[in-house]
Write a protein that holds these residues in place. Sequence first.
Motif, PDB file in Angstrom:
ATOM      1  N   ILE A  88       6.863   2.133   0.923  1.00  0.00           N
ATOM      2  CA  ILE A  88       5.693   1.287   0.686  1.00  0.00           C
ATOM      3  C   ILE A  88       5.394   0.501   1.958  1.00  0.00           C
ATOM      4  N   LEU A  89       4.138   0.497   2.387  1.00  0.00           N
ATOM      5  CA  LEU A  89       3.709  -0.314   3.520  1.00  0.00           C
ATOM      6  C   LEU A  89       3.354  -1.706   3.012  1.00  0.00           C
ATOM      7  N   LYS A  90       3.946  -2.738   3.619  1.00  0.00           N
ATOM      8  CA  LYS A  90       3.690  -4.107   3.191  1.00  0.00           C
ATOM      9  C   LYS A  90       3.187  -4.933   4.366  1.00  0.00           C
ATOM     10  N   ILE A  91       2.086  -5.667   4.116  1.00  0.00           N
ATOM     11  CA  ILE A  91       1.532  -6.574   5.109  1.00  0.00           C
ATOM     12  C   ILE A  91       1.334  -7.937   4.446  1.00  0.00           C
ATOM     13  N   PRO A  92       1.182  -8.998   5.225  1.00  0.00           N
ATOM     14  CA  PRO A  92       0.946 -10.319   4.625  1.00  0.00           C
ATOM     15  C   PRO A  92      -0.297 -10.299   3.733  1.00  0.00           C
ATOM     16  N   ILE A  93      -0.275 -11.117   2.701  1.00  0.00           N
ATOM     17  CA  ILE A  93      -1.391 -11.184   1.753  1.00  0.00           C
ATOM     18  C   ILE A  93      -2.666 -11.606   2.476  1.00  0.00           C
ATOM     19  N   VAL A  94      -3.784 -11.001   2.117  1.00  0.00           N
ATOM     20  CA  VAL A  94      -5.080 -11.311   2.732  1.00  0.00           C
ATOM     21  C   VAL A  94      -6.121 -11.519   1.637  1.00  0.00           C
ATOM     22  N   LEU A 106       0.844  -1.195   0.000  1.00  0.00           N
ATOM     23  CA  LEU A 106       0.000   0.000   0.000  1.00  0.00           C
ATOM     24  C   LEU A 106       0.881   1.247   0.000  1.00  0.00           C
ATOM     25  N   ARG A 107       0.570   2.162  -0.884  1.00  0.00           N
ATOM     26  CA  ARG A 107       1.204   3.481  -0.859  1.00  0.00           C
ATOM     27  C   ARG A 107       0.175   4.456  -0.282  1.00  0.00           C
ATOM     28  N   THR A 108       0.502   5.073   0.840  1.00  0.00           N
ATOM     29  CA  THR A 108      -0.457   5.926   1.556  1.00  0.00           C
ATOM     30  C   THR A 108       0.135   7.310   1.821  1.00  0.00           C
ATOM     31  N   LEU A 146       0.908   1.998   9.463  1.00  0.00           N
ATOM     32  CA  LEU A 146       1.537   0.829  10.077  1.00  0.00           C
ATOM     33  C   LEU A 146       1.037   0.638  11.505  1.00  0.00           C
ATOM     34  N   PHE A 147       0.874   1.736  12.227  1.00  0.00           N
ATOM     35  CA  PHE A 147       0.369   1.678  13.602  1.00  0.00           C
ATOM     36  C   PHE A 147      -1.088   1.217  13.625  1.00  0.00           C
ATOM     37  N   ILE A 148      -1.911   1.755  12.732  1.00  0.00           N
ATOM     38  CA  ILE A 148      -3.332   1.386  12.664  1.00  0.00           C
ATOM     39  C   ILE A 148      -3.498  -0.099  12.356  1.00  0.00           C
ATOM     40  N   LEU A 149      -2.613  -0.637  11.506  1.00  0.00           N
ATOM     41  CA  LEU A 149      -2.700  -2.039  11.086  1.00  0.00           C
ATOM     42  C   LEU A 149      -1.668  -2.895  11.830  1.00  0.00           C
ATOM     43  N   SER A 150      -1.399  -2.545  13.060  1.00  0.00           N
ATOM     44  CA  SER A 150      -0.308  -3.184  13.813  1.00  0.00           C
ATOM     45  C   SER A 150      -0.466  -4.697  13.956  1.00  0.00           C
ATOM     46  N   GLU A 151      -1.705  -5.212  13.979  1.00  0.00           N
ATOM     47  CA  GLU A 151      -1.911  -6.652  14.156  1.00  0.00           C
ATOM     48  C   GLU A 151      -1.376  -7.476  12.986  1.00  0.00           C
ATOM     49  N   TYR A 152      -1.091  -6.808  11.837  1.00  0.00           N
ATOM     50  CA  TYR A 152      -0.574  -7.523  10.658  1.00  0.00           C
ATOM     51  C   TYR A 152       0.941  -7.650  10.667  1.00  0.00           C
ATOM     52  N   ASN A 153       1.598  -6.975  11.633  1.00  0.00           N
ATOM     53  CA  ASN A 153       3.062  -7.034  11.697  1.00  0.00           C
ATOM     54  C   ASN A 153       3.700  -6.637  10.364  1.00  0.00           C
ATOM     55  N   GLY A 154       3.228  -5.545   9.828  1.00  0.00           N
ATOM     56  CA  GLY A 154       3.727  -5.075   8.539  1.00  0.00           C
ATOM     57  C   GLY A 154       5.096  -4.414   8.643  1.00  0.00           C
ATOM     58  N   ILE A 155       5.614  -4.015   7.494  1.00  0.00           N
ATOM     59  CA  ILE A 155       6.898  -3.321   7.426  1.00  0.00           C
ATOM     60  C   ILE A 155       6.782  -2.198   6.398  1.00  0.00           C
TER      61      ILE A 155
END
Length: 300
Positions: free
Chosen positions: A252-258, A229-231, A238-247
């Motif tokens: 670019i914000l990257k989280i596991p595929i869903v 995601l480009r935001t 990253l903080f809002i989606l903290s449960e995904y353990n993104g980087i």
Amino acid sequence: MNIVELKNVKKIYGNSTVVNIENLRIKEGEIYGLIGPNGAGKSTIMKMICSISKVSEGEIYILNQKFQSKSRIEILKNMGSLIEGPSYYENLTGRENMQIVRDLKNLNDEKIDEAITIVGLKNQMSKKVKNYSLGMKQRLGIAMAIAGLPKLLILDEPTNGLDPQGMDEIRELIKSLPLKYGISVMISSHILDEVEKMVDNIGIINKGELLYNGSVESFKVQHGAQLALRTSNNKEALFILSEYNGIIEENILKIPIVEDVEVGEVVNRLVREKIEVYRVYESVKSLEKLFIELTGKGSL
């Protein structure tokens, strides 16, 4: 139907087990890529399938027939192979080489002409093979292997040493074989990104063992696909989606595929928190990079 199946197959030299495959299946009508570094056991596996090398343990089935002495000749009639480079007489013409194949396989001239046409050498058969380019020699080798239109074609490193144009030509030729002529193809290669462009499924070999068997896309999803995601504010996102353990990588914000529905929920959460989402896409590593990570190899 499985056109090839290996069950608990081992190849043992002395005290060393160089191939140990519990189960490998190739479906009829597909292009299957056996990939791995040099010395991984790819050629040995292909030689066992072609009965060039004897299986130490286990069973091989071709066209639902167990490969054994009484079925060997009948099975080999339905197979063509090109292993460790094409075999031809350089001082003979392409036509003369194909005539030798005709006599060895007990075919007629029509079958030979068909194979020549398929590989695109119709206008080159009067030349001596020593004057062929590397790509033409590879085409001639494939013509020899597919003369009589076998049901299974085994190709060991078919694009090795070719320039980009030659690789593209051979790749397109291989891709046409199942679609136009009903020939199932098994190829090996260590050029992973090249294999990715033509195969339906892959088997990843390292030190004689099958580490993965399935589609390229499934392998990528299982071993590295991420939602990118480009935001307007990646750190806050990253903080809002903290449960995904993104980087965050290269802005670019990257989280596991869903799943698709969850992608929508992720975007809606960010928008509700006043984070603008400019772009959403899947980030997938190349097959080669994933292979290196899987096997721990520094290079291929």
